[in-house]
Write an enzyme that holds these catalytic residues in place. Structure first.
Site, short mmCIF file in Angstrom:
data_model
loop_
_atom_site.label_atom_id
_atom_site.label_comp_id
_atom_site.label_asym_id
_atom_site.label_seq_id
_atom_site.Cartn_x
_atom_site.Cartn_y
_atom_site.Cartn_z
N ARG A 70 0.85 -1.19 0.00
CA ARG A 70 0.00 0.00 0.00
C ARG A 70 0.89 1.24 0.00
NH1 ARG A 70 -1.76 0.72 4.50
NH2 ARG A 70 -1.22 -1.16 5.62
N TYR A 198 -1.34 -3.26 -6.97
CA TYR A 198 -1.14 -4.00 -5.71
C TYR A 198 -2.45 -4.08 -4.92
CZ TYR A 198 -0.23 -5.20 -0.99
OH TYR A 198 -0.32 -5.82 0.22
N GLY A 199 -2.73 -5.25 -4.37
CA GLY A 199 -4.00 -5.55 -3.69
C GLY A 199 -4.59 -4.45 -2.82
N GLY A 200 -3.82 -4.01 -1.82
CA GLY A 200 -4.35 -3.03 -0.86
C GLY A 200 -4.75 -1.71 -1.53
N SER A 249 -0.15 -3.81 11.74
CA SER A 249 0.46 -4.83 10.88
C SER A 249 1.66 -5.47 11.59
CB SER A 249 0.96 -4.19 9.58
OG SER A 249 -0.10 -3.54 8.96
N ALA A 250 1.95 -6.73 11.25
CA ALA A 250 3.11 -7.48 11.77
C ALA A 250 2.99 -7.83 13.25
CB ALA A 250 4.41 -6.72 11.51
N CYS A 251 1.76 -7.97 13.74
CA CYS A 251 1.56 -8.38 15.13
C CYS A 251 0.87 -9.74 15.21
CB CYS A 251 0.74 -7.36 15.89
SG CYS A 251 1.66 -5.85 16.25
N LYS A 253 -2.08 -10.84 13.65
CA LYS A 253 -3.55 -10.81 13.74
C LYS A 253 -4.18 -12.00 13.03
CE LYS A 253 -6.67 -7.27 12.22
NZ LYS A 253 -6.21 -6.59 11.03
N THR A 254 -3.69 -12.29 11.81
CA THR A 254 -4.25 -13.41 11.06
C THR A 254 -4.00 -14.73 11.79
OG1 THR A 254 -3.94 -12.21 9.00
CG2 THR A 254 -4.21 -14.58 8.81
N ASN A 255 -2.80 -14.88 12.35
CA ASN A 255 -2.48 -16.12 13.07
C ASN A 255 -3.39 -16.29 14.28
OD1 ASN A 255 -0.44 -16.18 11.23
ND2 ASN A 255 1.21 -15.72 12.67
N ASN A 374 6.41 -8.68 1.45
CA ASN A 374 4.96 -8.45 1.52
C ASN A 374 4.22 -9.31 0.48
OD1 ASN A 374 2.62 -7.22 2.58
ND2 ASN A 374 2.61 -5.70 0.92
N GLY A 501 -0.22 -20.52 19.55
CA GLY A 501 -1.36 -21.15 20.21
C GLY A 501 -1.44 -20.84 21.69
C1 OXD Z 1 -3.26 -5.42 5.62
C2 OXD Z 1 -2.67 -4.39 6.50
O1 OXD Z 1 -2.82 -5.57 4.48
O2 OXD Z 1 -3.22 -4.15 7.57
O3 OXD Z 1 -4.22 -6.08 6.08
O4 OXD Z 1 -1.64 -3.81 6.14
MN MN Z 2 -5.09 -5.24 7.81
#
Ligand code: OXD
Ligand code: MN
Length: 594
Positions: A70, A198-200, A249-251, A253-255, A374, A501
Site C-alpha cells: 500500500r 497492488y492488492g491493498g 500490521s506485523a503483530c 492478527k491473522t495467526n 509483503n 497457540g
Molecule cells: C493489511 C494491512 O494488508 O493491515 O491487512 O496492512
Molecule cells: Mn489489515
C-alpha cells in the site's frame, strides 16, 4: 417503468467516456466466466498456472517491482474541508483531486476491457452489508474480488431495491508510481484508484471501502467499521464467545484469528472458530450488545513467515483456490516463501521474475529474496478448516471483548483490562507498535497507531475517538476492552512469551473476566491477572518470567505519557476532553504509585 439501475448505468457510461475501454464486460459471478478470465490472464502473462495436482485451482501473479505494498503517501482523503480529514490523513480538495486523477484516467483503458464488478461487503441482504461496484481494467483485480467479496449478478437484485452503492473506479494505467493516486471521496461515496496493481491499493472493497469509506458512513449511521479480527472461542462447556481484536500490521492478527489450541488446553475441550482476520463491522443490536460481521469473503494474508508453526490452519486453507502474489515459483510448479516449511529450494523464479538461488545478492550486496517480504495469498474463507458456522448470519456474532495490542519490547504487560469503556477508548487511542526489521523506518521506533486505524480512518481521528465514546453510551452491555502484548522482552532482548497457540491462555483469562469468574489486581494502568489465574497446564514458564511479563515499570510509563502528550497535541481541539482526562488520570495514578 423507471430503470432501477439508471444511476449505475449513467456512472458506468461517464467512466467509460473518460477511460475509453475497447469493451465493457459485466462480472456475473459464474465459474465459467472466472475460468475464461483465468485463461486469458495466462495468455497475457498476468497469471501463471501452478501444479493442478499439488495446488488445485491455484495461480501465481507478479506485480510490478515498484508496486508491492500500500502506498500511504499517495493515499488521500478528499473532503471539502481539510479539518474533516484530520491531522493523520493526507488531504486533497475534491475538485483538485478529481482533476488530477482525471488527467491520468483519460484514455487509460484504450485497448483494454473495462470490467464491471457489482459486489457486496457482508452477506447479501444483511442490514450490515454495503454494496459497491468496481470498474477496473485488471483481470487480476476481478479474480481477487471474486474471492474477497460476494461479487456478481445476485448483487444487482439488491441494487434494484436500494440504488445506493460505493462508486469504485480503478485503472492500472501505466503502473507508473509518478502517476499513482488512491483517492477517497467520503462525501460522494466514491473511490478512485489509478496507477497501481497492488492488492491493498486496488481491491477497492477492502481497505478503501470497508475501512476508509465505511468508517465515515459508520459515524453518520451510528455503527463501527474497525480494523479487527473476529474469532469465536468454544469453551469446554460448548458455549462459544466471540472477541474482536485490533493489532497493527506485523503483530500476528491473522495467526490469532485461527489459532490452534495448545495441547494442555485442547484436552480441556477448547476450539477456535474464525469469523474474520482483518475487518469487523459492528452495530448495537436490540439486546444492547455489540454485534459484528466480517464484511469480507476471503483472506488477503502475508505469505513470508506463514508455516505450520505460525499458522497451521492457514497452511491448510491455501492448498487450493488461492491466488499467490509475489512468491517464489519452484521448478515443480509449486510456490515457496521465506519462512515456509521444509527445505529452502535450490532454485526457482523469484518475485521479480528472475532466476533465483539461495544466497543470491544484488550488485550492492543486498540479499535477493525468493518472495517479496509483503508477498500475499488471496484465499476464500470458506476453505478455512476453522471457519465459523455463523459467517453468513445476517446479525453477525455478539462481541464479549475487544482486545487491542501492539508490539512493545518493554512497557506493556502481557495483558491488562481497561477500567471501563472510556478508559478502553483511551487505551485504543494510545496504541503503538515498534518497527521490526521487515518494516520501513528505524528499528525499534514507536509508531502510534490508534485502534490500528491510523492508515484506514476515513475522517478526522479526533472525531473518531469521539464516535467510540458515543458508541459506548449507546450500549447497555458494551464489550470489555483489553490490551495484550505478545512481544515483551527481557534485558537481553529475549521474547518472554511463547505466543502462537499459547495466546489462548490469555484469551481464557479475558473470557473469565467477561464472565465474572476471576478477580483481578487493580493497578495504575488497569486490571492485571493474578498469576495463579492464568492456566499454564502443559507450559513450563518459570514464575519469575511470568512476573516480568506482568511488570509495570514506573519510569517507562512516565516516558510513555510524555510520548502520548506529544502525539495528542496534533489533534488540537478535536481530541475529546474525556480522552485528555484519561491521560491526566493515568499520570496521576502512575506518579502516586496506585
Ligand atoms: C493489511 C494491512 O494488508 O493491515 O491487512 O496492512
Ligand atoms: Mn489489515
Amino acid at each position: 417503468m423507471k430503470d432501477k439501475l439508471r444511476e449505475l448505468k449513467t456512472w458506468i457510461n461517464d467512466c467509460a467516456r473518460l477511460c475509453q475501454p475497447d469493451e465493457i464486460v459485466w462480472i456475473d459471478g459464474s465459474q465459467a466466466q472466472k475460468e475464461r478470465l483465468e485463461k486469458e490472464a495466462f495468455a497475457t502473462g498476468e497469471l501463471f498456472p501452478l501444479d493442478s495436482n499439488k495446488l488445485p485451482g491455484c495461480v501465481l501473479h507478479r506485480t510490478a517491482i515498484n508496486d508491492v505494498a500500500r502506498t500511504e503517501g499517495l493515499t488521500f482523503i478528499c473532503t471539502k474541508k481539510k479539518r474533516d480529514a484530520g491531522p493523520t490523513n493526507n488531504w486533497m480538495a475534491p475538485r483538485a483531486a478529481y482533476r488530477k486523477a482525471r488527467a491520468i484516467f483519460k484514455g487509460a483503458m484504450k485497448g483494454r476491457t473495462m470490467y464491471v464488478i457489482p459486489f457486496s461487503m457482508g452477506p447479501i441482504g444483511s442490514p450490515f452489508s454495503k454494496i459497491g461496484v468496481e470498474l477496473t481494467d485488471s483481470r487480476y483485480v476481478v479474480l481477487n474480488m471474486l474471492i474477497m467479496t460476494k461479487a456478481g449478478r445476485d448483487v444487482l437484485k439488491y441494487l434494484r431495491k436500494d440504488p445506493r452503492f460505493t462508486k469504485c473506479l480503478h485503472s492500472k494505467a501505466e503502473l507508473d508510481i509518478e502517476k499513482r493516486l488512491i483517492l477517497h471521496f467520503p462525501e460522494d461515496n466514491t473511490i478512485w484508484s489509478v496507477g497501481s496493481g497492488y492488492g491493498g491499493n486496488v481491491l477497492l472493497g477492502k481497505k478503501c471501502l470497508s475501512l476508509r469509506i465505511a468508517s465515515y458512513l459508520a459515524k453518520r449511521e451510528h455503527w463501527m467499521a474497525e480494523h479487527m479480527l473476529i474469532m469465536g472461542i468454544e469453551k469446554p462447556s460448548g458455549q462459544i464467545q466471540y472477541i474482536a481484536g485490533a493489532f497493527p500490521s506485523a503483530c500476528g492478527k491473522t495467526n490469532l484469528a485461527m489459532l490452534l489450541p495448545p495441547n494442555g488446553l485442547k484436552k480441556k475441550g477448547y476450539r477456535i472458530w474464525t469469523v474474520g482476520d482483518d475487518i469487523a463491522w459492528m452495530r448495537v443490536d436490540s439486546d444492547g450488545a455489540l454485534w459484528a460481521i466480517n464484511p469480507e469473503a476471503g483472506f488477503f494474508g502475508v505469505s513470508p513467515g506463514t508455516n505450520k508453526k505460525s499458522n497451521p490452519v492457514m497452511m491448510q486453507t491455501i492448498r487450493k483456490d488461492t491466488i499467490f502474489t509475489n512468491v517464489l515459483l519452484k521448478d515443480d510448479g509449486t510456490v515457496w516463501w521465506e519462512g515456509a516449511d521444509g527445505k529452502v529450494p535450490k532454485r526457482g523464479i523469484n518475485w521479480e521474475g528472475r532466476r533465483w538461488h539461495p544466497g543470491m545478492k544484488y550488485e550492492d550486496g543486498r540479499p535477493v529474496c525468493g518472495a517479496h517480504p509483503n508477498a500475499r495469498f488471496t484465499t476464500p474463507i470458506v476453505n478455512c478448516p476453522s471457519v465459523s458456522f455463523r459467517l453468513e448470519h445476517h446479525h453477525g456474532v455478539p462481541i464479549s471483548a475487544i482486545i487491542l495490542g501492539g508490539r512493545r519490547a518493554h512497557l506493556a504487560p502481557l495483558i491488562y483490562e481497561s477500567f471501563n469503556w472510556q478508559h478502553g477508548v483511551f487505551v485504543g487511542a494510545t496504541m503503538a507498535s515498534e518497527r521490526t526489521a521487515a518494516q520501513f523506518g528505524k528499528l525499534g521506533e514507536v509508531r502510534r497507531d490508534p485502534m490500528a486505524m491510523l492508515p484506514f480512518c476515513g475522517y478526522n481521528m479526533g472525531d473518531y475517538f469521539a464516535h467510540w465514546l458515543v458508541m459506548g453510551r449507546r450500549m447497555k452491555r458494551p464489550p470489555r476492552i483489553f490490551h495484550v502484548n505478545w512481544f515483551r522482552q527481557d534485558e537481553k532482548g529475549k521474547i518472554l512469551w511463547p505466543g502462537f497457540g499459547e495466546n489462548l491462555r490469555v484469551l481464557e483469562w479475558i473470557l473469565d473476566r467477561c464472565n465474572n469468574r476471576v478477580e483481578a489486581k487493580k493497578t495504575a494502568i488497569g486490571y492485571l491477572p493474578k498469576i495463579e489465574d492464568l492456566d499454564m497446564t502443559g507450559l513450563n514458564i518459570p514464575k519469575d518470567r511470568l512476573k516480568k511479563l506482568l511488570d509495570i515499570d514506573k519510569k517507562d510509563w512516565l516516558k510513555e505519557i510524555q510520548s502520548i502528550k506529544h502525539f495528542f497535541a496534533k489533534f488540537k481541539r478535536t481530541l475529546p476532553k474525556e480522552i485528555r482526562e484519561e491521560l491526566r488520570l493515568l499520570e496521576q495514578r502512575i506518579k502516586s504509585n496506585r
